[in-house]
Scaffold this motif. Structure first.
Motif, PDB file in Angstrom:
ATOM      1  N   ALA A   4     -28.734  58.382 -16.627  1.00 40.66           N
ATOM      2  CA  ALA A   4     -28.351  59.485 -15.736  1.00 40.66           C
ATOM      3  C   ALA A   4     -28.280  59.003 -14.293  1.00 40.66           C
ATOM      4  O   ALA A   4     -27.350  59.368 -13.556  1.00 40.66           O
ATOM      5  N   ALA A   5     -29.246  58.189 -13.875  1.00 39.38           N
ATOM      6  CA  ALA A   5     -29.249  57.677 -12.500  1.00 39.38           C
ATOM      7  C   ALA A   5     -28.064  56.748 -12.270  1.00 39.38           C
ATOM      8  O   ALA A   5     -27.437  56.778 -11.198  1.00 39.38           O
ATOM      9  N   VAL A   6     -27.725  55.946 -13.261  1.00 39.47           N
ATOM     10  CA  VAL A   6     -26.576  55.046 -13.141  1.00 39.47           C
ATOM     11  C   VAL A   6     -25.288  55.861 -13.060  1.00 39.47           C
ATOM     12  O   VAL A   6     -24.425  55.609 -12.208  1.00 39.47           O
ATOM     13  N   ALA A   7     -25.156  56.874 -13.912  1.00 40.66           N
ATOM     14  CA  ALA A   7     -23.955  57.710 -13.924  1.00 40.66           C
ATOM     15  C   ALA A   7     -23.790  58.466 -12.609  1.00 40.66           C
ATOM     16  O   ALA A   7     -22.662  58.682 -12.142  1.00 40.66           O
ATOM     17  N   ALA A   8     -24.904  58.850 -12.005  1.00 36.85           N
ATOM     18  CA  ALA A   8     -24.855  59.580 -10.735  1.00 36.85           C
ATOM     19  C   ALA A   8     -24.738  58.632  -9.542  1.00 36.85           C
ATOM     20  O   ALA A   8     -24.785  59.070  -8.395  1.00 36.85           O
ATOM     21  N   LEU A   9     -24.576  57.347  -9.827  1.00 34.18           N
ATOM     22  CA  LEU A   9     -24.475  56.310  -8.797  1.00 34.18           C
ATOM     23  C   LEU A   9     -25.725  56.250  -7.921  1.00 34.18           C
ATOM     24  O   LEU A   9     -25.668  55.868  -6.765  1.00 34.18           O
ATOM     25  N   GLU A  10     -26.855  56.603  -8.503  1.00 32.49           N
ATOM     26  CA  GLU A  10     -28.135  56.548  -7.792  1.00 32.49           C
ATOM     27  C   GLU A  10     -28.892  55.265  -8.095  1.00 32.49           C
ATOM     28  O   GLU A  10     -29.921  55.001  -7.472  1.00 32.49           O
ATOM     29  N   ALA A  11     -28.403  54.483  -9.046  1.00 28.85           N
ATOM     30  CA  ALA A  11     -29.070  53.239  -9.427  1.00 28.85           C
ATOM     31  C   ALA A  11     -28.035  52.276  -9.979  1.00 28.85           C
ATOM     32  O   ALA A  11     -26.984  52.679 -10.473  1.00 28.85           O
ATOM     33  N   GLU A  12     -28.378  51.007  -9.879  1.00 27.47           N
ATOM     34  CA  GLU A  12     -27.543  49.962 -10.465  1.00 27.47           C
ATOM     35  C   GLU A  12     -27.814  49.912 -11.971  1.00 27.47           C
ATOM     36  O   GLU A  12     -28.924  50.203 -12.408  1.00 27.47           O
ATOM     37  N   PRO A  13     -26.822  49.534 -12.752  1.00 25.39           N
ATOM     38  CA  PRO A  13     -27.059  49.384 -14.193  1.00 25.39           C
ATOM     39  C   PRO A  13     -28.132  48.322 -14.467  1.00 25.39           C
ATOM     40  O   PRO A  13     -28.403  47.463 -13.623  1.00 25.39           O
TER      41      PRO A  13
END
Length: 94
Positions: free
Chosen positions: A35-44
């Motif tokens: 979810a964080a990756v999809a929301a661009l809040e974290a790197e994969p």
């Protein structure tokens, strides 16, 4: 409840399983959520993290199957009580 003599190899498999689960859980706490990756809040997750995750998942699955299919379970009169004895033995081995 009857006393159950847990085979040493079965006990070791269960100890190894618990340890692998703990390592998997620890890795999951540091990996970014989808979810964080999809929301661009974290790197994969890195390739190294993904490989470690898959390796630990595979180890948990392998050990779970080996524990479940161990011949000991066909020998005991009360598998539920024997599983409890196995869990108690794991706790006492820590």
């Amino acid at each position: 409840m009857a006393d159950y003599e847990i085979p040493p190899d079965l006990l070791q498999k269960r100890v190894d399983f618990v340890a692998a689960q703990k390592r998997l859980s620890a890795l999951g706490r540091v990996m970014p959520s989808a979810a964080a990756v999809a929301a661009l809040e974290a790197e994969p997750a890195t390739e190294e993290q993904r490989e470690a995750w898959l390796t630990l998942q595979g180890e948990c699955r392998r050990l779970a199957v080996e524990i479940q299919e161990h011949p000991y379970w066909r020998e005991v009169d009360d598998p539920k009580a024997a599983r409890k004895a196995l869990e108690d033995a794991v706790v006492n081995s820590e």
